[in-house]
Design an enzyme around this catalytic site. Structure first.
Site, PDB file in Angstrom:
ATOM      1  N   CYS A  44     -38.604  22.819   5.698  1.00 27.47           N
ATOM      2  CA  CYS A  44     -39.553  21.850   4.545  1.00 27.47           C
ATOM      3  C   CYS A  44     -38.469  21.075   3.810  1.00 27.47           C
ATOM      4  CB  CYS A  44     -40.283  22.746   3.489  1.00 27.47           C
ATOM      5  SG  CYS A  44     -41.266  22.262   2.572  1.00 27.47           S
ATOM      6  N   CYS A  64       0.436  -1.104   0.475  1.00 30.51           N
ATOM      7  CA  CYS A  64      -0.322   0.017  -0.225  1.00 30.51           C
ATOM      8  C   CYS A  64       0.946   1.317  -0.057  1.00 30.51           C
ATOM      9  CB  CYS A  64      -1.012   0.122   1.526  1.00 30.51           C
ATOM     10  SG  CYS A  64      -1.905   1.441   1.559  1.00 30.51           S
ATOM     11  N   CYS A  78     -38.214  23.514  -2.188  1.00 27.53           N
ATOM     12  CA  CYS A  78     -39.031  24.288  -1.499  1.00 27.53           C
ATOM     13  C   CYS A  78     -38.048  24.816  -0.796  1.00 27.53           C
ATOM     14  CB  CYS A  78     -39.773  23.237  -0.638  1.00 27.53           C
ATOM     15  SG  CYS A  78     -41.042  24.914   0.149  1.00 27.53           S
ATOM     16  N   CYS A 101     -46.101  22.377   2.031  1.00 27.97           N
ATOM     17  CA  CYS A 101     -46.626  22.954   3.477  1.00 27.97           C
ATOM     18  C   CYS A 101     -47.061  24.377   2.896  1.00 27.97           C
ATOM     19  CB  CYS A 101     -44.662  23.349   3.430  1.00 27.97           C
ATOM     20  SG  CYS A 101     -44.070  24.633   2.070  1.00 27.97           S
ATOM     21  N   CYS A 140      -8.749   1.749 -11.942  1.00 30.00           N
ATOM     22  CA  CYS A 140      -7.371   2.080 -12.724  1.00 30.00           C
ATOM     23  C   CYS A 140      -6.557   0.795 -12.449  1.00 30.00           C
ATOM     24  CB  CYS A 140      -6.830   3.348 -11.816  1.00 30.00           C
ATOM     25  SG  CYS A 140      -6.507   4.002 -10.603  1.00 30.00           S
ATOM     26  N   CYS A 182     -14.751  70.431  12.571  1.00 32.41           N
ATOM     27  CA  CYS A 182     -13.815  71.185  12.602  1.00 32.41           C
ATOM     28  C   CYS A 182     -13.245  72.653  12.699  1.00 32.41           C
ATOM     29  CB  CYS A 182     -13.391  71.303  11.204  1.00 32.41           C
ATOM     30  SG  CYS A 182     -14.186  72.786   9.879  1.00 32.41           S
ATOM     31  N   CYS A 202      -9.411   7.905  -6.879  1.00 31.26           N
ATOM     32  CA  CYS A 202      -8.492   7.742  -6.693  1.00 31.26           C
ATOM     33  C   CYS A 202      -7.938   8.102  -5.606  1.00 31.26           C
ATOM     34  CB  CYS A 202      -7.804   6.300  -8.050  1.00 31.26           C
ATOM     35  SG  CYS A 202      -6.076   5.955  -7.712  1.00 31.26           S
ATOM     36  N   CYS A 241     -32.559  74.744  14.842  1.00 39.26           N
ATOM     37  CA  CYS A 241     -31.271  76.568  14.825  1.00 39.26           C
ATOM     38  C   CYS A 241     -30.548  76.091  13.386  1.00 39.26           C
ATOM     39  CB  CYS A 241     -31.229  76.519  16.233  1.00 39.26           C
ATOM     40  SG  CYS A 241     -28.990  76.501  16.157  1.00 39.26           S
TER      41      CYS A 241
END
Length: 465
Positions: free
Chosen positions: A188, A96, A183, A207, A111, A272, A139, A265
Protein backbone atom coordinates in the site's frame (compact mmCIF):
# COMPACT_ATOMS: atom_id res chain seq x y z
CA UNK A 1 20.54 20.15 -13.26
CA UNK A 2 17.03 19.11 -14.38
CA UNK A 3 15.19 16.10 -13.05
CA UNK A 4 11.83 14.58 -13.84
CA UNK A 5 10.79 15.30 -10.25
CA UNK A 6 11.81 18.97 -10.33
CA UNK A 7 8.86 20.36 -8.40
CA UNK A 8 11.12 21.11 -5.42
CA UNK A 9 12.84 23.86 -7.40
CA UNK A 10 9.66 25.31 -8.95
CA UNK A 11 7.73 28.27 -7.67
CA UNK A 12 4.50 28.14 -5.72
CA UNK A 13 2.32 28.67 -8.81
CA UNK A 14 -0.03 25.78 -9.33
CA UNK A 15 -0.12 24.84 -5.64
CA UNK A 16 -1.55 27.92 -3.99
CA UNK A 17 -5.15 26.91 -4.63
CA UNK A 18 -4.72 23.35 -3.39
CA UNK A 19 -6.96 22.41 -0.51
CA UNK A 20 -6.11 19.36 1.58
CA UNK A 21 -8.42 16.35 1.54
CA UNK A 22 -11.48 16.79 3.67
CA UNK A 23 -12.24 14.81 6.80
CA UNK A 24 -14.96 12.36 5.88
CA UNK A 25 -17.68 11.39 8.33
CA UNK A 26 -16.07 13.47 11.08
CA UNK A 27 -13.12 11.07 11.29
CA UNK A 28 -9.99 12.76 12.67
CA UNK A 29 -7.74 11.54 9.85
CA UNK A 30 -7.17 11.86 6.11
CA UNK A 31 -6.03 9.23 3.64
CA UNK A 32 -3.40 10.72 1.32
CA UNK A 33 -2.16 9.35 -2.01
CA UNK A 34 1.24 10.15 -3.51
CA UNK A 35 0.02 13.01 -5.68
CA UNK A 36 -1.69 14.74 -2.75
CA UNK A 37 1.33 14.21 -0.48
CA UNK A 38 3.65 15.83 -3.01
CA UNK A 39 1.30 18.79 -3.43
CA UNK A 40 0.99 19.27 0.32
CA UNK A 41 4.76 19.07 0.66
CA UNK A 42 5.16 21.71 -2.04
CA UNK A 43 2.69 23.96 -0.22
CA UNK A 44 4.77 23.75 2.95
CA UNK A 45 8.02 24.44 1.10
CA UNK A 46 6.50 27.40 -0.72
CA UNK A 47 5.01 28.84 2.47
CA UNK A 48 8.32 28.77 4.35
CA UNK A 49 10.26 30.04 1.32
CA UNK A 50 7.88 32.97 0.78
CA UNK A 51 7.50 33.96 4.44
CA UNK A 52 11.21 33.85 5.27
CA UNK A 53 12.50 35.03 1.90
CA UNK A 54 14.82 32.06 1.40
CA UNK A 55 15.39 29.60 -1.41
CA UNK A 56 13.27 26.47 -1.62
CA UNK A 57 16.38 24.44 -0.83
CA UNK A 58 16.87 26.28 2.47
CA UNK A 59 13.14 25.94 3.17
CA UNK A 60 13.52 22.16 2.73
CA UNK A 61 16.46 22.11 5.13
CA UNK A 62 14.47 24.02 7.77
CA UNK A 63 11.41 21.80 7.38
CA UNK A 64 13.53 18.66 7.65
CA UNK A 65 15.09 20.06 10.82
CA UNK A 66 11.61 20.67 12.26
CA UNK A 67 9.99 17.39 11.13
CA UNK A 68 8.02 19.12 8.37
CA UNK A 69 6.14 21.40 10.78
CA UNK A 70 5.68 24.86 9.27
CA UNK A 71 4.55 26.25 12.62
CA UNK A 72 7.70 24.99 14.32
CA UNK A 73 9.90 26.57 11.64
CA UNK A 74 8.15 29.92 12.00
CA UNK A 75 8.24 29.79 15.80
CA UNK A 76 12.01 29.32 15.73
CA UNK A 77 12.37 32.03 13.11
CA UNK A 78 10.71 34.55 15.42
CA UNK A 79 13.07 33.50 18.22
CA UNK A 80 16.04 34.42 15.99
CA UNK A 81 17.02 30.99 14.74
CA UNK A 82 20.11 31.22 12.56
CA UNK A 83 19.11 30.38 8.99
CA UNK A 84 21.33 28.25 6.73
CA UNK A 85 22.78 30.14 3.76
CA UNK A 86 22.54 29.24 0.09
CA UNK A 87 25.29 27.59 -1.94
CA UNK A 88 27.97 29.57 -3.81
CA UNK A 89 29.01 28.32 -7.26
CA UNK A 90 32.17 29.81 -8.83
CA UNK A 91 33.90 29.64 -12.21
CA UNK A 92 37.26 31.01 -11.08
CA UNK A 93 40.22 28.59 -10.81
CA UNK A 94 40.32 27.29 -7.25
CA UNK A 95 42.06 24.42 -5.47
CA UNK A 96 39.89 21.38 -4.58
CA UNK A 97 40.99 19.64 -1.38
CA UNK A 98 39.52 16.29 -2.46
CA UNK A 99 41.11 15.72 -5.89
CA UNK A 100 43.94 18.16 -5.02
CA UNK A 101 43.72 19.93 -8.35
CA UNK A 102 43.06 23.48 -9.41
CA UNK A 103 39.79 23.54 -11.35
CA UNK A 104 37.45 26.14 -12.83
CA UNK A 105 34.03 24.81 -11.77
CA UNK A 106 33.68 24.68 -8.01
CA UNK A 107 30.97 24.89 -5.44
CA UNK A 108 30.74 25.60 -1.75
CA UNK A 109 28.04 25.34 0.86
CA UNK A 110 27.31 28.26 3.18
CA UNK A 111 30.54 27.53 5.07
CA UNK A 112 32.72 28.59 2.12
CA UNK A 113 34.71 25.33 1.80
CA UNK A 114 35.31 24.98 -1.93
CA UNK A 115 35.34 21.67 -3.86
CA UNK A 116 35.08 20.94 -7.56
CA UNK A 117 31.72 19.95 -8.98
CA UNK A 118 33.00 16.48 -9.98
CA UNK A 119 34.06 15.73 -6.41
CA UNK A 120 30.75 17.09 -5.11
CA UNK A 121 28.93 14.75 -7.53
CA UNK A 122 30.91 11.73 -6.33
CA UNK A 123 30.37 12.72 -2.69
CA UNK A 124 26.61 13.03 -3.28
CA UNK A 125 26.45 9.71 -5.14
CA UNK A 126 28.08 7.93 -2.19
CA UNK A 127 25.71 9.61 0.26
CA UNK A 128 22.58 8.83 -1.80
CA UNK A 129 23.58 5.18 -2.13
CA UNK A 130 23.61 5.01 1.68
CA UNK A 131 19.88 5.74 1.94
CA UNK A 132 17.76 8.46 3.52
CA UNK A 133 20.66 9.69 5.67
CA UNK A 134 21.69 11.74 2.61
CA UNK A 135 18.95 14.21 3.60
CA UNK A 136 21.32 15.32 6.37
CA UNK A 137 24.25 15.77 3.99
CA UNK A 138 27.03 17.96 5.36
CA UNK A 139 29.99 19.74 3.78
CA UNK A 140 32.84 17.30 2.90
CA UNK A 141 35.30 19.36 4.95
CA UNK A 142 36.25 17.36 8.09
CA UNK A 143 34.47 18.62 11.23
CA UNK A 144 32.37 21.09 9.20
CA UNK A 145 28.65 20.94 10.07
CA UNK A 146 27.31 23.16 7.28
CA UNK A 147 24.29 21.69 5.51
CA UNK A 148 24.68 20.67 1.88
CA UNK A 149 21.03 20.25 1.02
CA UNK A 150 18.69 20.48 -1.93
CA UNK A 151 20.44 23.48 -3.50
CA UNK A 152 23.69 21.52 -3.78
CA UNK A 153 21.87 18.43 -5.13
CA UNK A 154 20.15 20.47 -7.84
CA UNK A 155 23.39 22.23 -8.75
CA UNK A 156 25.70 19.26 -9.31
CA UNK A 157 24.09 15.83 -8.78
CA UNK A 158 23.59 13.49 -11.75
CA UNK A 159 19.95 12.90 -12.73
CA UNK A 160 19.73 9.43 -11.20
CA UNK A 161 21.10 10.58 -7.83
CA UNK A 162 18.82 13.61 -7.91
CA UNK A 163 15.75 11.43 -8.39
CA UNK A 164 16.76 9.21 -5.48
CA UNK A 165 17.30 12.23 -3.26
CA UNK A 166 13.86 13.59 -4.22
CA UNK A 167 12.31 10.23 -3.39
CA UNK A 168 13.90 10.22 0.07
CA UNK A 169 12.71 13.79 0.55
CA UNK A 170 9.17 12.80 -0.39
CA UNK A 171 9.18 9.80 1.96
CA UNK A 172 10.53 11.94 4.81
CA UNK A 173 7.38 14.06 4.59
CA UNK A 174 5.54 11.09 6.09
CA UNK A 175 8.25 9.30 8.07
CA UNK A 176 9.66 12.35 9.87
CA UNK A 177 6.29 13.79 10.81
CA UNK A 178 4.54 12.72 14.04
CA UNK A 179 1.21 13.49 12.37
CA UNK A 180 1.63 11.16 9.38
CA UNK A 181 2.25 7.45 8.90
CA UNK A 182 2.33 5.03 6.00
CA UNK A 183 -0.43 2.46 5.84
CA UNK A 184 1.16 -0.84 6.98
CA UNK A 185 -0.75 -2.84 4.36
CA UNK A 186 1.45 -4.93 2.04
CA UNK A 187 2.27 -2.88 -1.05
CA UNK A 188 0.00 0.00 0.00
CA UNK A 189 1.30 3.46 -0.93
CA UNK A 190 -1.31 5.51 0.93
CA UNK A 191 -0.40 7.57 3.98
CA UNK A 192 -2.57 8.66 6.89
CA UNK A 193 -2.54 12.12 8.42
CA UNK A 194 -4.04 12.17 11.91
CA UNK A 195 -5.51 15.28 13.53
CA UNK A 196 -7.18 13.75 16.58
CA UNK A 197 -6.17 14.02 20.21
CA UNK A 198 -6.92 10.37 21.13
CA UNK A 199 -3.89 8.49 19.79
CA UNK A 200 -5.49 5.04 20.04
CA UNK A 201 -7.88 5.26 17.10
CA UNK A 202 -8.99 2.78 14.47
CA UNK A 203 -8.07 3.85 10.95
CA UNK A 204 -9.47 2.43 7.72
CA UNK A 205 -7.21 2.92 4.69
CA UNK A 206 -8.39 3.19 1.09
CA UNK A 207 -6.76 -0.20 0.47
CA UNK A 208 -9.25 -1.74 2.92
CA UNK A 209 -6.81 -2.39 5.77
CA UNK A 210 -8.00 -1.44 9.24
CA UNK A 211 -5.33 -0.70 11.81
CA UNK A 212 -4.59 1.16 15.03
CA UNK A 213 -3.05 4.60 14.48
CA UNK A 214 -0.94 4.40 17.63
CA UNK A 215 0.88 1.10 17.07
CA UNK A 216 -0.08 0.36 13.40
CA UNK A 217 -1.05 -3.17 14.40
CA UNK A 218 -4.42 -4.56 13.38
CA UNK A 219 -7.40 -2.92 15.05
CA UNK A 220 -7.56 -4.18 18.62
CA UNK A 221 -10.18 -2.23 20.51
CA UNK A 222 -11.07 -2.56 23.31
CA UNK A 223 -7.60 -3.59 24.54
CA UNK A 224 -4.62 -1.22 24.72
CA UNK A 225 -1.56 -1.20 22.49
CA UNK A 226 0.48 -2.31 25.51
CA UNK A 227 -1.71 -5.39 25.95
CA UNK A 228 -1.35 -6.24 22.26
CA UNK A 229 2.44 -5.93 22.49
CA UNK A 230 2.59 -8.10 25.62
CA UNK A 231 0.29 -10.69 24.04
CA UNK A 232 2.39 -10.85 20.84
CA UNK A 233 5.55 -11.26 22.89
CA UNK A 234 3.86 -13.93 25.00
CA UNK A 235 2.91 -15.89 21.90
CA UNK A 236 6.51 -16.00 20.71
CA UNK A 237 8.35 -15.89 24.01
CA UNK A 238 11.21 -18.19 24.85
CA UNK A 239 9.89 -18.16 28.40
CA UNK A 240 6.85 -20.10 27.23
CA UNK A 241 9.09 -22.75 25.70
CA UNK A 242 10.78 -23.04 29.06
CA UNK A 243 7.38 -23.41 30.73
CA UNK A 244 6.56 -26.26 28.38
CA UNK A 245 9.87 -27.95 29.19
CA UNK A 246 9.19 -27.66 32.90
CA UNK A 247 5.60 -28.87 32.55
CA UNK A 248 6.10 -31.84 30.22
CA UNK A 249 9.62 -33.09 30.82
CA UNK A 250 11.41 -34.55 33.81
CA UNK A 251 15.04 -34.49 34.83
CA UNK A 252 16.93 -37.77 34.71
CA UNK A 253 17.73 -38.77 38.35
CA UNK A 254 21.25 -39.68 37.26
CA UNK A 255 22.50 -36.90 34.93
CA UNK A 256 19.78 -34.30 35.54
CA UNK A 257 19.13 -33.76 31.80
CA UNK A 258 15.52 -33.09 30.77
CA UNK A 259 13.70 -36.00 29.11
CA UNK A 260 10.39 -36.02 27.21
CA UNK A 261 8.27 -39.16 27.40
CA UNK A 262 7.52 -39.96 23.76
CA UNK A 263 6.36 -43.60 24.01
CA UNK A 264 3.68 -45.41 25.96
CA UNK A 265 5.42 -47.36 28.68
CA UNK A 266 7.02 -45.86 31.78
CA UNK A 267 10.38 -47.58 31.33
CA UNK A 268 12.73 -44.71 30.55
CA UNK A 269 16.29 -45.01 29.30
CA UNK A 270 18.29 -41.78 29.35
CA UNK A 271 21.16 -41.02 26.99
CA UNK A 272 23.43 -41.60 29.95
CA UNK A 273 22.03 -45.19 29.92
CA UNK A 274 20.37 -44.79 33.30
CA UNK A 275 17.04 -46.62 33.46
CA UNK A 276 14.20 -45.41 35.68
CA UNK A 277 10.43 -45.35 36.11
CA UNK A 278 8.67 -42.24 34.72
CA UNK A 279 5.99 -42.38 37.41
CA UNK A 280 7.98 -42.70 40.62
CA UNK A 281 11.40 -41.71 39.20
CA UNK A 282 12.92 -44.71 41.02
CA UNK A 283 15.58 -46.92 39.48
CA UNK A 284 13.97 -49.34 37.01
CA UNK A 285 15.49 -52.33 38.76
CA UNK A 286 13.20 -51.48 41.70
CA UNK A 287 10.07 -51.19 39.54
CA UNK A 288 6.96 -52.70 41.07
CA UNK A 289 7.89 -51.90 44.62
CA UNK A 290 5.18 -49.50 45.85
CA UNK A 291 5.16 -47.56 42.55
CA UNK A 292 1.37 -47.49 42.53
CA UNK A 293 0.97 -46.66 46.24
CA UNK A 294 0.24 -43.05 47.13
CA UNK A 295 2.36 -41.76 49.94
CA UNK A 296 1.84 -38.17 50.99
CA UNK A 297 5.11 -36.36 51.16
CA UNK A 298 6.23 -32.80 51.38
CA UNK A 299 6.60 -31.32 47.90
CA UNK A 300 10.04 -30.14 46.96
CA UNK A 301 10.67 -26.77 45.35
CA UNK A 302 11.10 -28.48 41.98
CA UNK A 303 7.77 -30.30 42.32
CA UNK A 304 6.03 -27.08 43.32
CA UNK A 305 7.42 -25.27 40.28
CA UNK A 306 6.33 -28.18 38.09
CA UNK A 307 2.72 -27.93 39.29
CA UNK A 308 2.75 -24.15 38.91
CA UNK A 309 4.24 -24.31 35.42
CA UNK A 310 1.61 -26.81 34.25
CA UNK A 311 -1.20 -24.71 35.70
CA UNK A 312 0.10 -21.54 34.04
CA UNK A 313 0.58 -23.32 30.71
CA UNK A 314 -2.98 -24.67 30.88
CA UNK A 315 -4.30 -21.19 31.67
CA UNK A 316 -2.40 -19.61 28.78
CA UNK A 317 -3.57 -22.37 26.41
CA UNK A 318 -7.18 -21.70 27.43
CA UNK A 319 -7.02 -18.04 26.40
CA UNK A 320 -4.77 -18.53 23.37
CA UNK A 321 -6.97 -21.25 21.85
CA UNK A 322 -10.03 -19.01 22.08
CA UNK A 323 -8.10 -16.01 20.76
CA UNK A 324 -6.92 -18.07 17.77
CA UNK A 325 -10.38 -19.60 17.25
CA UNK A 326 -12.04 -16.19 16.99
CA UNK A 327 -9.25 -14.96 14.72
CA UNK A 328 -9.95 -17.87 12.38
CA UNK A 329 -13.72 -17.42 12.66
CA UNK A 330 -13.35 -13.76 11.74
CA UNK A 331 -11.34 -14.58 8.62
CA UNK A 332 -14.02 -17.06 7.54
CA UNK A 333 -16.74 -14.51 8.32
CA UNK A 334 -14.98 -11.90 6.18
CA UNK A 335 -14.99 -14.32 3.25
CA UNK A 336 -18.66 -15.15 3.90
CA UNK A 337 -19.51 -11.43 4.03
CA UNK A 338 -17.88 -10.89 0.63
CA UNK A 339 -19.75 -13.91 -0.74
CA UNK A 340 -23.03 -12.57 0.67
CA UNK A 341 -22.54 -9.34 -1.27
CA UNK A 342 -21.56 -10.96 -4.55
CA UNK A 343 -23.66 -14.17 -4.56
CA UNK A 344 -26.25 -14.58 -1.82
CA UNK A 345 -27.97 -11.21 -2.07
CA UNK A 346 -28.48 -11.44 -5.86
CA UNK A 347 -29.78 -15.01 -5.41
CA UNK A 348 -32.15 -13.98 -2.61
CA UNK A 349 -33.29 -10.97 -4.61
CA UNK A 350 -34.21 -13.19 -7.55
CA UNK A 351 -35.83 -15.89 -5.37
CA UNK A 352 -37.91 -13.52 -3.24
CA UNK A 353 -38.65 -10.96 -5.89
CA UNK A 354 -37.31 -8.02 -3.87
CA UNK A 355 -34.74 -5.33 -4.66
CA UNK A 356 -31.17 -5.94 -3.55
CA UNK A 357 -31.27 -2.69 -1.58
CA UNK A 358 -33.98 -4.25 0.61
CA UNK A 359 -31.56 -7.04 1.56
CA UNK A 360 -28.93 -4.79 3.11
CA UNK A 361 -29.81 -6.28 6.49
CA UNK A 362 -27.89 -9.40 5.43
CA UNK A 363 -24.73 -7.38 4.77
CA UNK A 364 -25.19 -5.49 8.03
CA UNK A 365 -25.45 -8.77 9.92
CA UNK A 366 -22.22 -10.07 8.40
CA UNK A 367 -20.40 -6.79 9.05
CA UNK A 368 -21.53 -7.03 12.68
CA UNK A 369 -20.26 -10.61 12.92
CA UNK A 370 -16.83 -9.67 11.53
CA UNK A 371 -16.48 -6.76 13.95
CA UNK A 372 -17.70 -8.76 16.94
CA UNK A 373 -15.30 -11.62 16.22
CA UNK A 374 -12.47 -9.09 16.32
CA UNK A 375 -13.59 -7.66 19.66
CA UNK A 376 -14.16 -11.12 21.12
CA UNK A 377 -10.72 -12.25 19.98
CA UNK A 378 -8.96 -9.42 21.78
CA UNK A 379 -11.18 -9.75 24.84
CA UNK A 380 -9.49 -13.11 25.49
CA UNK A 381 -6.08 -11.41 25.47
CA UNK A 382 -7.51 -8.94 28.00
CA UNK A 383 -8.86 -11.80 30.12
CA UNK A 384 -5.45 -13.47 30.31
CA UNK A 385 -3.97 -10.41 32.00
CA UNK A 386 -6.71 -10.03 34.61
CA UNK A 387 -4.93 -10.93 37.84
CA UNK A 388 -5.97 -14.06 39.69
CA UNK A 389 -6.47 -12.00 42.83
CA UNK A 390 -8.93 -9.69 41.03
CA UNK A 391 -11.84 -12.05 41.56
CA UNK A 392 -14.67 -9.54 41.29
CA UNK A 393 -13.17 -7.97 38.18
CA UNK A 394 -12.81 -11.41 36.61
CA UNK A 395 -16.43 -12.29 37.41
CA UNK A 396 -17.80 -9.12 35.82
CA UNK A 397 -15.55 -9.53 32.79
CA UNK A 398 -16.62 -13.13 32.21
CA UNK A 399 -20.28 -12.20 32.68
CA UNK A 400 -20.12 -9.45 30.03
CA UNK A 401 -17.96 -11.53 27.71
CA UNK A 402 -20.25 -14.55 28.09
CA UNK A 403 -23.39 -12.57 27.23
CA UNK A 404 -21.67 -11.08 24.18
CA UNK A 405 -20.26 -14.40 22.99
CA UNK A 406 -23.55 -16.28 23.30
CA UNK A 407 -25.40 -13.56 21.40
CA UNK A 408 -22.73 -13.59 18.68
CA UNK A 409 -23.00 -17.35 18.26
CA UNK A 410 -26.78 -17.04 17.80
CA UNK A 411 -26.33 -14.32 15.22
CA UNK A 412 -23.55 -16.17 13.39
CA UNK A 413 -25.61 -19.37 13.26
CA UNK A 414 -28.63 -17.48 11.93
CA UNK A 415 -26.63 -15.75 9.20
CA UNK A 416 -24.56 -18.80 8.26
CA UNK A 417 -26.88 -21.78 8.63
CA UNK A 418 -30.46 -20.56 8.49
CA UNK A 419 -29.95 -18.29 5.48
CA UNK A 420 -29.50 -21.33 3.23
CA UNK A 421 -33.12 -22.34 3.88
CA UNK A 422 -34.66 -19.29 2.24
CA UNK A 423 -33.53 -19.42 -1.35
CA UNK A 424 -37.04 -20.28 -2.53
CA UNK A 425 -39.27 -20.25 0.54
CA UNK A 426 -42.49 -18.34 0.90
CA UNK A 427 -42.21 -14.60 1.35
CA UNK A 428 -43.94 -14.79 4.74
CA UNK A 429 -41.34 -17.21 6.10
CA UNK A 430 -38.56 -15.06 4.72
CA UNK A 431 -40.05 -12.01 6.44
CA UNK A 432 -39.88 -13.88 9.74
CA UNK A 433 -36.25 -14.75 9.09
CA UNK A 434 -35.51 -11.13 8.23
CA UNK A 435 -37.04 -9.91 11.48
CA UNK A 436 -35.05 -12.50 13.43
CA UNK A 437 -31.72 -11.61 11.79
CA UNK A 438 -32.26 -7.87 12.20
CA UNK A 439 -33.17 -8.31 15.87
CA UNK A 440 -30.17 -10.55 16.57
CA UNK A 441 -27.89 -8.01 14.87
CA UNK A 442 -29.15 -5.20 17.11
CA UNK A 443 -29.05 -7.26 20.30
CA UNK A 444 -25.52 -8.51 19.58
CA UNK A 445 -24.33 -4.99 18.84
CA UNK A 446 -25.71 -3.86 22.21
CA UNK A 447 -23.97 -6.65 24.12
CA UNK A 448 -20.65 -5.86 22.46
CA UNK A 449 -21.04 -2.14 23.07
CA UNK A 450 -21.34 -2.93 26.77
CA UNK A 451 -18.27 -5.19 26.63
CA UNK A 452 -16.15 -2.65 24.73
CA UNK A 453 -17.15 0.19 27.06
CA UNK A 454 -16.28 -1.85 30.13
CA UNK A 455 -12.90 -3.05 28.85
CA UNK A 456 -11.86 0.36 27.56
CA UNK A 457 -12.42 1.63 31.10
CA UNK A 458 -10.53 -1.41 32.42
CA UNK A 459 -13.65 -2.35 34.40
CA UNK A 460 -13.00 0.67 36.60
CA UNK A 461 -16.59 0.62 37.84
CA UNK A 462 -15.91 -2.66 39.64
CA UNK A 463 -15.38 -1.83 43.28
CA UNK A 464 -12.12 -3.26 44.57
CA UNK A 465 -11.05 -4.53 41.14
Amino acid sequence: MDYEEDEYSSGSDGYASLEGPTIVNNKPYKILNEETLKQLQQNDISEVSDLLGVTRGIACTLLLRHKWSVDSVLDDWFTDEKLPQSVSPTINPLYCKICMETVNHTLSAACGHVFCTDCWAGYIAAAVSGGAACLNLRCPEPKCTAVAGLDVIQAVAPAEDGLKFHRYLYESYVEASPARKWCPGPGCKFAVEFMGKERIYDVTCECGLKFCWQCTEEQHRPVTCETVAKWAEKNTSEADNNSWIVAFTKACPNCNKNIEKNQGCCHMTCKCRYEFCWNCMDKWANYGHKCNEYTRKKETAVECSLVEARAELARYSFYFERWALNHRSREIARADAARARSERIPALSAAQGVKETELEFVVEAWDQIVECRRVLKWSYAYGYYVGREERKKKEIFEFLQGDAERSLERLHHCAEKEAANFAGNALEEFAQYRAKLVNLTKVTAKFFQNLVRALENDLSEVEGA
